[in-house]
Design a protein around this motif. Sequence first.
Motif, PDB file in Angstrom:
ATOM      1  N   TYR A  67      42.061  48.113  39.220  1.00 54.55           N
ATOM      2  CA  TYR A  67      42.885  48.410  37.987  1.00 54.55           C
ATOM      3  C   TYR A  67      42.956  47.476  36.796  1.00 54.55           C
ATOM      4  O   TYR A  67      43.014  46.265  37.180  1.00 54.55           O
ATOM      5  CB  TYR A  67      44.605  48.825  38.299  1.00 54.55           C
TER       6      TYR A  67
ATOM      7  N   GLU B 252      39.052  44.259  35.197  1.00 55.78           N
ATOM      8  CA  GLU B 252      39.732  44.866  36.213  1.00 55.78           C
ATOM      9  C   GLU B 252      39.924  43.938  37.586  1.00 55.78           C
ATOM     10  O   GLU B 252      39.201  43.027  37.665  1.00 55.78           O
ATOM     11  CB  GLU B 252      38.804  46.028  36.838  1.00 55.78           C
TER      12      GLU B 252
ATOM     13  N   LYS C 183      40.332  52.811  39.111  1.00 56.46           N
ATOM     14  CA  LYS C 183      38.632  53.047  39.256  1.00 56.46           C
ATOM     15  C   LYS C 183      38.688  52.549  40.790  1.00 56.46           C
ATOM     16  O   LYS C 183      39.256  51.948  41.319  1.00 56.46           O
ATOM     17  CB  LYS C 183      37.860  51.807  38.461  1.00 56.46           C
TER      18      LYS C 183
ATOM     19  N   SER D  95      32.682  46.494  35.981  1.00 53.31           N
ATOM     20  CA  SER D  95      33.944  46.019  37.111  1.00 53.31           C
ATOM     21  C   SER D  95      33.877  44.853  37.870  1.00 53.31           C
ATOM     22  O   SER D  95      32.473  44.384  38.010  1.00 53.31           O
ATOM     23  CB  SER D  95      34.033  47.287  38.076  1.00 53.31           C
TER      24      SER D  95
END
Length: 206
Positions: A95, A101, A148, A202
């Motif tokens: 997140y 993230e 995600k 990410s």
Amino acid sequence: MPAFKFKYQTFLSRMREGKGLYICLMQIVGLLGLIILFLWLSLRPKSPSYSILLISLEQPSNSNENGTIVYNLEIQNSNKDSSIYYDDTILRFLYGQDGDEDEVGETTMGSFHQGTSSTREQSGAVNARHRTFKPLIKAISNATAELKVALMTRYRYKTWGIKSKFHGLHLIGILPIDSDGKLSRKKKKYPLSHYSKKLGRSKIRH
């Protein structure tokens, strides 16, 4: 001279015959190559596909405890002639903003074998980290949360009794979470796809 002319014409005739035979052989080789290519393309196994069917964020009764992410993952092997042997699979939930993230939770699914033309559902619960779970829950209360999910594994095919080399797989997906803490039902399932710039960079360890 007539004898020389005859020999010369015979030589030219043999050259033409040899050239014609060479062209014929080349055409046969080319045709066989095309047949082998088409057979290879038709028999080449397809990669397994993954989709998230369910996500539910469970808040703890005590604010100091960690929350829980309940998930349901679908794994599909659409190959009619190839079964798949999977290594351990790492599933991470993240997140935050694109490129920044933080990991909310992680789990590892053990290795398994999947038969031809089959679908498998894998369910589980992941302990969420308090530090990243709290802002996620806050965002959910404003109906603005996107979670995600990143998946990493490796696998190999077994086709006609022969196992292939290992293939690496790294997938990622964006999951819209409604204000009730559950996966949006706008779609029946949310397929995971290979990394793209749309999904952002990410923080995923290899």
